[in-house]
Write an enzyme that holds these catalytic residues in place. Structure first.
Site, mmCIF file in Angstrom:
data_model
loop_
_atom_site.group_PDB
_atom_site.id
_atom_site.type_symbol
_atom_site.label_atom_id
_atom_site.label_comp_id
_atom_site.label_asym_id
_atom_site.label_seq_id
_atom_site.Cartn_x
_atom_site.Cartn_y
_atom_site.Cartn_z
ATOM 1 N NE ARG A 36 10.827 5.978 -5.495
ATOM 2 C CZ ARG A 36 11.209 6.931 -4.618
ATOM 3 N NH1 ARG A 36 10.358 7.396 -3.729
ATOM 4 N NH2 ARG A 36 12.430 7.420 -4.657
ATOM 5 C CE1 TYR A 89 -11.988 -3.415 2.452
ATOM 6 C CE2 TYR A 89 -10.011 -2.097 2.784
ATOM 7 C CZ TYR A 89 -10.632 -3.202 2.235
ATOM 8 O OH TYR A 89 -9.919 -4.094 1.486
ATOM 9 C CG ASP A 159 -13.877 5.288 1.840
ATOM 10 O OD1 ASP A 159 -14.369 5.424 0.707
ATOM 11 O OD2 ASP A 159 -13.201 4.292 2.155
ATOM 12 C CE LYS A 183 -13.912 -1.958 -3.844
ATOM 13 N NZ LYS A 183 -12.590 -1.568 -3.360
#
Length: 369
Positions: A36, A89, A159, A183
């Site tokens: 983790r 977004y 971004d 993407k």
């Protein structure tokens, strides 16, 4: 035991690592004890992604929104102000606005350097901007935004999901870069992930926030993204060139009122894209306005055979989406109109299929065949 070097790096599908009285450190100095927190497969991905953006290092997450959440929570405090483009977004904007209950203030600006720079003030703590907007493909002069943000001491995170390989935000002064690995970088529509790459952010603070949030990408998913990275250059170039050809075809089509694609010389953002992009490639995403509005757009989507009607972008398969029920679904109607997101708008993410066959499918769907 195999001692020769393998062609492909192994996947470390383990939750934990040996601790025989002491902890081994990862290459960046954190305990290698629990996946983790750190995992060798994830670290390989992080190093490769940092190389793409020419960054110091990166963190990989289980989604792009996990990366953005880490940015917000690690940087913003009560009373801070964040500036965002209004055609960003949707979930990025929604999360920022929901932080209002903790005292964070949000300013949305039209997606242009001029409007964003006007919104930036001495109170601005964070500017999180995109390079190419979704779905109308507006190109923001990000270097100009960075320049203004630095004048007031704000942190700038970019971004860069729509523009890998052609724009390097860190080289023009950004503090961090976000990617939805889902993407272009993974590129096969089969894995979700995110990354945060930095030049001038506090890596220990970011790492601890990822650890607290439990948002590290899983080892197998990281390996899938590493696999996708190997063909990023080939895919992005082919997708860009196919998108250019399709945009040029659509710009002359009797059923199409308008095409949004910065690779077109007639596009209002062509000059900005040509100025800030390092290569004459403009990405594999375009959008276009059907002359028959909502009815024409929906009929087009139903008639497609090779192009798959679905959200997302950047993968090997071509996808067509209807922004008013996907990317812009949560956007107020007046803002949609301001940005040009109308019921006749369709967004196309071009894959790696044969360009002529894609044009044939699009043309037939437009003409009603």
């Amino acid at each position: 035991m195999i001692t020769v070097r393998p062609l492909h790096d192994p996947i470390y599908l383990t939750i934990a690592f040996e601790q025989a009285g002491e902890t081994e450190l990862s290459d960046r100095g954190f305990d290698l004890k629990y996946s983790r927190e750190e995992n060798p497969t994830v670290r390989l991905l992080e190093k490769n992604v940092a190389l793409i953006e020419e960054g110091v290092d990166s963190l990989a997450f289980n989604s792009g929104m996990a990366a953005i959440s880490t940015i917000y929570l690690s940087i913003l405090r009560a009373g801070d102000e964040v500036v965002l483009p209004m055609e960003g977004y949707g979930t990025t904007i929604q999360l920022a606005e929901e932080l209002g209950k903790f005292g964070v203030r949000v300013k949305l600006a039209y997606p242009s350097a001029e409007a964003l720079n006007e919104a930036i003030t001495e109170n601005t703590k964070l500017v999180l901007t995109e390079v190419v907007t979704n779905p109308t493909l507006k190109v923001i002069d990000v270097p100009e935004v960075i320049k203004r943000a630095k004048e007031v001491g704000a942190t700038v995170v970019v971004d860069n999901t729509f523009s890998p390989l052609v724009f390097k935000p860190l080289k023009v002064g950004a503090d961090g870069v976000i990617h939805s690995l889902t993407k272009y970088i993974a590129g096969h529509n089969d894995v979700i992930g995110g990354a945060l790459i930095w030049g001038d952010l506090d890596p220990e603070n970011l790492w601890h926030w990822r650890r607290r949030l439990g948002s590290i990408i899983q080892p197998f998913d990281a390996w899938l993204v590493i696999r996708g990275l190997k063909t990023l250059e080939l895919r992005f170039e082919r997708q860009s060139r196919s998108a250019q050809a399709i945009a040029e075809f659509l710009s002359e089509h009797p059923k199409i009122e308008k095409v949004h694609y910065p690779g077109l010389k007639s596009d209002p953002y062509h000059s900005t894209a040509s100025k800030i992009f390092s290569r004459h490639l403009f990405g594999g995403v375009l959008s276009f306005l059907h002359r028959e509005g909502e009815s024409g757009a929906k009929a087009f989507l139903r008639r497609l055979k090779r192009v798959f009607p679905s959200p997302s972008l950047g993968g090997t398969e071509s996808l067509a989406t209807y922004p008013v029920i996907s990317a812009a679904k949560s956007m107020p109607e007046d803002r949609r109109r301001l940005l040009g997101i109308t019921p006749g708008l369709i967004r196309l993410s071009v894959g790696v299929e044969d360009t002529d066959l894609l044009i044939e499918d699009i043309d037939r769907a437009l003409r009603g065949g």
